[in-house]
Design an enzyme around this catalytic site. Structure first.
Site, PDB file in Angstrom:
ATOM      1  N   ASP A   1      -1.400  -5.394  -9.062  1.00 64.03           N
ATOM      2  CA  ASP A   1      -0.884  -4.849  -7.794  1.00 64.03           C
ATOM      3  C   ASP A   1       0.007  -5.824  -7.025  1.00 64.03           C
ATOM      4  OD1 ASP A   1      -2.436  -2.567  -8.308  1.00 64.03           O
ATOM      5  OD2 ASP A   1      -4.169  -3.430  -7.303  1.00 64.03           O
TER       6      ASP A   1
ATOM      7  N   LEU B   1      -5.848   1.449 -15.825  1.00 61.70           N
ATOM      8  CA  LEU B   1      -6.482   0.306 -15.154  1.00 61.70           C
ATOM      9  C   LEU B   1      -6.393  -1.017 -15.904  1.00 61.70           C
ATOM     10  CD1 LEU B   1      -9.735   1.950 -13.741  1.00 61.70           C
ATOM     11  CD2 LEU B   1      -7.617   1.413 -12.530  1.00 61.70           C
ATOM     12  N   LYS B   2      -6.053  -0.968 -17.184  1.00 63.77           N
ATOM     13  CA  LYS B   2      -6.028  -2.224 -17.950  1.00 63.77           C
ATOM     14  C   LYS B   2      -4.755  -3.006 -17.638  1.00 63.77           C
ATOM     15  CE  LYS B   2      -9.758  -1.234 -20.292  1.00 63.77           C
ATOM     16  NZ  LYS B   2     -10.985  -1.963 -20.073  1.00 63.77           N
TER      17      LYS B   2
ATOM     18  N   HIS C   1      -0.272   2.735  -6.484  1.00 64.17           N
ATOM     19  CA  HIS C   1      -1.555   2.239  -5.992  1.00 64.17           C
ATOM     20  C   HIS C   1      -1.901   2.988  -4.698  1.00 64.17           C
ATOM     21  CE1 HIS C   1      -4.801  -0.653  -5.577  1.00 64.17           C
ATOM     22  NE2 HIS C   1      -4.526  -0.658  -4.282  1.00 64.17           N
TER      23      HIS C   1
ATOM     24  N   LYS D   1      -3.396  -9.967 -28.974  1.00 66.47           N
ATOM     25  CA  LYS D   1      -2.236  -9.895 -29.860  1.00 66.47           C
ATOM     26  C   LYS D   1      -2.050  -8.457 -30.375  1.00 66.47           C
ATOM     27  CE  LYS D   1      -0.095 -12.804 -33.354  1.00 66.47           C
ATOM     28  NZ  LYS D   1      -0.094 -11.963 -34.565  1.00 66.47           N
TER      29      LYS D   1
ATOM     30  N   ASN E   1       3.973   1.114 -11.274  1.00 62.84           N
ATOM     31  CA  ASN E   1       2.581   1.497 -11.021  1.00 62.84           C
ATOM     32  C   ASN E   1       2.501   2.152  -9.654  1.00 62.84           C
ATOM     33  OD1 ASN E   1      -0.308   1.533 -11.378  1.00 62.84           O
ATOM     34  ND2 ASN E   1      -0.431  -0.206  -9.960  1.00 62.84           N
TER      35      ASN E   1
ATOM     36  N   GLU F   1       0.877  10.639  -3.070  1.00 64.79           N
ATOM     37  CA  GLU F   1       1.279  10.054  -4.357  1.00 64.79           C
ATOM     38  C   GLU F   1       2.082  11.046  -5.189  1.00 64.79           C
ATOM     39  OE1 GLU F   1      -1.781   8.135  -6.720  1.00 64.79           O
ATOM     40  OE2 GLU F   1      -2.900   7.621  -4.926  1.00 64.79           O
TER      41      GLU F   1
HETATM   42  C1  GRF Z   1      -4.335   7.265  -8.320  1.00 66.15           C
HETATM   43  O1  GRF Z   1      -5.044   7.199  -7.124  1.00 66.15           O
HETATM   44  C2  GRF Z   1      -3.400   6.088  -8.448  1.00 66.15           C
HETATM   45  O2  GRF Z   1      -2.970   5.594  -7.208  1.00 66.15           O
HETATM   46  C3  GRF Z   1      -4.240   5.062  -9.139  1.00 66.15           C
HETATM   47  O3  GRF Z   1      -5.045   5.792 -10.026  1.00 66.15           O
HETATM   48  C4  GRF Z   1      -5.224   7.120  -9.542  1.00 66.15           C
HETATM   49  C5  GRF Z   1      -4.862   8.052 -10.646  1.00 66.15           C
HETATM   50  O4  GRF Z   1      -5.150   9.374 -10.320  1.00 66.15           O
HETATM   51  N1  GRF Z   1      -3.441   4.048  -9.779  1.00 66.15           N
HETATM   52  P1  GRF Z   1      -4.704  10.537 -11.316  1.00 66.15           P
HETATM   53  O5  GRF Z   1      -5.337  10.261 -12.661  1.00 66.15           O
HETATM   54  O6  GRF Z   1      -3.214  10.523 -11.402  1.00 66.15           O
HETATM   55  O7  GRF Z   1      -5.219  11.794 -10.700  1.00 66.15           O
END
Ligand code: GRF
Length: 212
Positions: free
Chosen positions: A153, A93-94, A112, A69, A110, A182
């Protein structure tokens, strides 16, 4: 001209994606502004970068996250106060509380480090993803940007970019290749969202594959 969108970054890692988004804004590629960083790791590259650039940072303690909450309230209050339009999970990650996912439907993204739906879900984070990709003898991997829903994901995929896996690839070399991708893919998608080219309200967005 569409109004600049307020972008809240949630990050707790090295912050390299955060930095690539920041730079894309600075270079006029993304029509947005980073209004806030939310992190649960005080000693992370992401927090250090925000400090250097005078970006507002709010910390989520373990105590807050553990009380579902309080976690949802904390996010709701801050996102409202900072008038956030878009939430970017850049190494966070949370799990995001259900209330926030409903409130920000299709406005949480997000990234991944694999070609989802492969190598995603609980337990697939960091090097674990790349180790599994290599041990599965995959010939390609890549990065995926997707909307966030209540399952890790799992939300609708917006864009993916592939990388080839060489015969002598290691998890470390693959992680670097994917991260490189990325840093282009995430700003590209965020740019399109900020220009309303990807509609928030579409139930299933168009899947776009970006080729080098
Ligand atoms: C990346 O590999 C992303 O895909 C994942 O967490 C990592 C974050 O890397 N979700 P950074 O902290 O942006 O360098």
């Amino acid at each position: 001209m569409i109004n600049k969108k307020n972008i809240t970054i949630m990050a707790s890692g090295n912050g390299s994606n955060f930095i690539s988004i920041y730079n894309a804004i600075k270079n006029g590629i993304i029509n947005g502004r980073i209004n806030l960083l939310i992190s649960n790791k005080k000693r992370s590259g992401a927090v250090k970068f925000a400090e250097e650039k005078n970006i507002y940072t709010k910390f989520l303690s373990k105590k807050i996250i553990d009380s579902r909450k309080d976690y949802a309230n904390f996010l709701e209050i801050n996102l409202k106060q900072f008038e956030t339009d878009l939430i970017i999970l850049a190494g966070y990650l949370k799990m995001i509380p259900k209330e926030i996912i409903i409130m920000y439907k299709n406005r949480i993204l997000n990234i991944h480090p694999s070609l989802l739906p492969k190598f995603g879900g609980k337990g697939f984070y960091g090097m674990k993803v790349h180790e599994k990709v290599i041990s599965s003898n995959e010939k390609v991997s890549g990065a995926t940007v997707h909307f966030v829903d209540e399952i890790y994901d799992n939300g609708p995929i917006i864009a993916q970019q592939k990388v080839n896996i060489s015969p002598n690839e290691t998890p470390l070399t693959l992680s670097k290749k994917v991260l490189d991708v990325e840093h282009k893919l995430f700003p590209h998608v965020i740019k399109k969202i900020c220009e309303d080219e990807i509609n928030f309200n579409k139930i299933k967005p168009k899947i776009e594959e970006i080729r080098k």
